[in-house]
Write an enzyme that holds these catalytic residues in place. Structure first.
Site, PDB file in Angstrom:
ATOM      1  N   HIS A  95       3.621  -2.209   3.347  1.00  0.00           N
ATOM      2  CA  HIS A  95       3.680  -0.852   2.789  1.00  0.00           C
ATOM      3  C   HIS A  95       5.053  -0.670   2.141  1.00  0.00           C
ATOM      4  CE1 HIS A  95       0.558  -0.624   5.883  1.00  0.00           C
ATOM      5  NE2 HIS A  95       0.054   0.407   5.212  1.00  0.00           N
ATOM      6  N   HIS A 115      -5.160   9.101   0.142  1.00  0.00           N
ATOM      7  CA  HIS A 115      -5.306   8.383   1.408  1.00  0.00           C
ATOM      8  C   HIS A 115      -6.361   8.999   2.331  1.00  0.00           C
ATOM      9  CE1 HIS A 115      -3.907   5.676   4.681  1.00  0.00           C
ATOM     10  NE2 HIS A 115      -3.320   4.998   3.685  1.00  0.00           N
ATOM     11  N   ASP A 164       0.811  -1.220   0.000  1.00  0.00           N
ATOM     12  CA  ASP A 164       0.000   0.000   0.000  1.00  0.00           C
ATOM     13  C   ASP A 164       0.844   1.271   0.000  1.00  0.00           C
ATOM     14  OD1 ASP A 164      -1.995  -1.846   0.279  1.00  0.00           O
ATOM     15  OD2 ASP A 164      -2.948  -0.896   2.012  1.00  0.00           O
ATOM     16  N   ASP A 165       0.200   2.338  -0.443  1.00  0.00           N
ATOM     17  CA  ASP A 165       0.658   3.728  -0.277  1.00  0.00           C
ATOM     18  C   ASP A 165       1.721   4.173  -1.275  1.00  0.00           C
ATOM     19  OD1 ASP A 165      -1.070   3.715   1.817  1.00  0.00           O
ATOM     20  OD2 ASP A 165       0.441   3.893   3.402  1.00  0.00           O
TER      21      ASP A 165
END
Length: 592
Positions: free
Chosen positions: A512, A425, A371-372
């Protein structure tokens, strides 16, 4: 790996078998091995072998060989090759890329993955054994395709080799076993008798020494033949005759209760027949250059074979003629005329998102998700994944895709999956339906502009969602069942240990890739799960094609009832508080 194969070409005089096998074969007496020098031309076979019963014109061949072509010699066909070397093993494989045959690609890749898992789960305590898998083309035409899958293992002085064929009917998009090439199970039984006759004639191998199913079928035929010849009493004759009929009618592993014969034109029944005849040398079946069948057996099963790895036993064209199904005749035509290096491979092409996906219902699969990103460590992570041919899913932020499109393009080019993680986000549960829809569409467009397609799934930041979010999106919402807490611990060892301890088949694991400590944990995660026989797939692959529904929420693809091994309840990404709250549900996914 180069293997030596022996072709039976020497001339011998055929003697009568102890149980008169020639009379059992029904198609006349056995032909000497010099029958390999059949008066049959391949060019004539191209035009005459299309129809059952047609025989080709005379032209002597020096010998018969199995028709099979390495994938790298097929014009227009590309192959994927990978080797993974660790301190405990070496696994390598090569398979052709056939975007025009997605069902075949899935079966091919899944079969090879099953073999790899079995190999890794049975590693010895010492040494570095090797597994090498490869594919050759047995037949290729716009109508049918045949492939030979081989697996060779080497562990010190212990080597093994096994092979089997797969067939693909283009019109029905059906992946078929070798049994589909035969008219019925009586024809399969007859083919075994033909092989037994070759073993007797060429290698002077008595029935009681013939291996496996060949010996079993030949022994049954011998008992039937001897029973028919008995004349002690009329009653005994009748009983023996009845038993002989049963021996012929009931093939290996037969119907038991006298059920209906299997229809080998039906894919499911053909598969049932293949299971019934499991272990048959006909599993490794090809066509010969003479237009007959080419049956391969391990040299260890054929005394007197000499210093070769495998023996090719050719069943003559006229002996094969009454054995083949309609599909079998088309396959023979394709084998003799369709494997031309001057013609474009009919079913080649790049794989789509669906083509060649592993069938995770049959495998130990895990979906690693990140993620991210994309971030400064993403390219390094992609290098790590490539070492294991691992596919992952990246839930990217739209704003970062705009800033760094290059790693996003690389993700897609290397077979990874892109997921939507919103624009920057935001907590979707705190937004209106219109705002949620606008955010998701904006991120979809950013990804589409780079890779040419929308992300198939969404991961809401913090795992936060509600009914408004579910109603506003068209893509499935993916959470996780294994949260490595990498954002919090920033401890590479703890991250990898948590992933290895809690991952089970069907797990969706959360990392992440914006954190260097998380990326540095991945080599140990890959090595550990690979050692256990896992396969690394994308989110959509682990759930299966068509299994995900827009607006529904999923945590993992574990079998229903397996439970949450990690103990995570999915609330809050990385353990962060979910302000918008999250609907709670147990099992594979919300809304199931």
């Amino acid at each position: 790996m180069h293997r030596k194969s022996q072709v039976t070409t020497q001339s011998i005089q055929v003697v009568a078998l102890s149980f008169n096998l020639a009379s059992v074969l029904r198609y006349g007496p056995l032909v000497p091995v010099t029958s390999l020098r059949r008066n049959l031309s391949v060019s004539a076979a191209l035009s005459l072998l299309l129809v059952s019963g047609c025989h080709a014109a005379d032209q002597e061949l020096p010998y018969a060989e199995a028709v099979r072509t390495p994938v790298d010699e097929m014009h227009g066909l590309e192959a994927e090759t990978l080797s993974v070397t660790t301190d405990h093993s070496v696994v390598s494989y090569r398979y052709p890329l056939m975007g025009g045959a997605p069902a075949l690609m899935t079966e091919l890749r899944t079969s090879m993955a099953e073999r790899q898992t079995a190999f890794l789960e049975d590693l010895p305590e010492r040494g570095t054994p090797e597994l090498s898998q490869d594919v050759a083309v047995l037949a290729a035409s716009p109508d049918i395709l045949g492939l030979r899958l081989t697996a060779a293992t080497s562990a010190g002085t212990s080597d093994t080799f096994d092979a089997r064929s797969l067939w693909y009917d283009v019109a029905t998009e059906s992946v078929l076993p070798w049994t589909s090439l035969f008219r019925d199970e009586a024809a399969i039984e007859q083919a075994h008798l033909e092989v037994a006759g070759i073993l007797e004639a060429e290698y002077q191998l008595p029935v009681q020494e013939m291996p496996g199913l060949v010996g079993e079928v030949a022994a049954r035929a011998q008992a039937a033949e001897e029973g028919e010849g008995g004349s002690d009493t009329a009653a005994a004759d009748g009983a023996a005759s009845s038993e002989a009929g049963d021996a012929r009618a009931e093939p290996h592993g037969g119907q038991g209760g006298g059920g209906e014969p299997l229809d080998l034109a039906d894919p499911e029944q053909a598969l049932e027949a293949a299971e019934r005849w499991g272990g048959s040398p006909l599993e490794d079946l090809a066509f010969s250059t003479a237009g007959g069948l080419a049956v391969h057996m391990a040299a260890a099963d054929v005394p007197g074979a000499g210093s070769v790895d495998e023996v090719m036993l050719p069943v003559e064209p006229e002996k094969s003629e009454n054995l083949l199904s309609e599909l079998g005749f088309h396959a023979r035509e394709a084998a003799l005329g369709g494997n031309s290096a001057d013609e474009e491979f009919p079913l080649g092409g790049a794989l789509s998102a669906d083509a060649g996906a592993l069938d995770c219902e049959r495998l130990k699969c895990v979906a690693l998700t990140f993620d991210d990103g994309p971030g400064e460590h993403t390219d390094e992570l992609l290098d790590m994944l490539a070492e294991y041919d691992a596919r992952a899913t990246f839930y990217v932020l739209g704003s970062l895709v705009n800033e760094s499109p290059e790693p996003v393009a690389r993700m897609a080019a290397e077979g990874h999956e892109l997921g939507n993680h919103t624009w920057k986000h935001d907590d979707l549960a705190g937004l209106s339906a219109e705002a949620v829809k606008s955010d998701i569409e904006r991120t979809n467009k950013a990804v589409h502009d780079v890779i040419g397609s929308n992300p198939p799934t969404i991961r809401p930041p913090y795992g936060s969602l509600n009914e408004t979010v579910r109603g506003a999106v068209e893509q499935p919402l993916i959470l996780w069942d294994v949260d490595t807490m990498d954002w919090q611990s920033r401890d590479t060892g703890a991250i990898s240990e948590h992933a290895l301890t809690n991952s089970v088949p069907g797990s969706v694991v959360l990392f992440h890739d914006i954190h260097e400590t998380s990326v540095q944990a991945i080599p140990d995660v890959l090595a550990g799960l690979h050692r256990e026989g896992y396969h690394f797939v994308t989110v959509t692959d682990i759930f299966g094609t068509g299994a995900l529904t827009g607006g529904e929420v999923y945590t993992d693809a574990q079998p229903v009832g397996q439970g949450d091994e990690d103990g995570d309840d999915g609330e809050g990404e990385g353990g962060e508080e979910s302000e918008g709250g999250q609907e709670e549900d147990e099992g594979r996914g919300y809304g199931d």
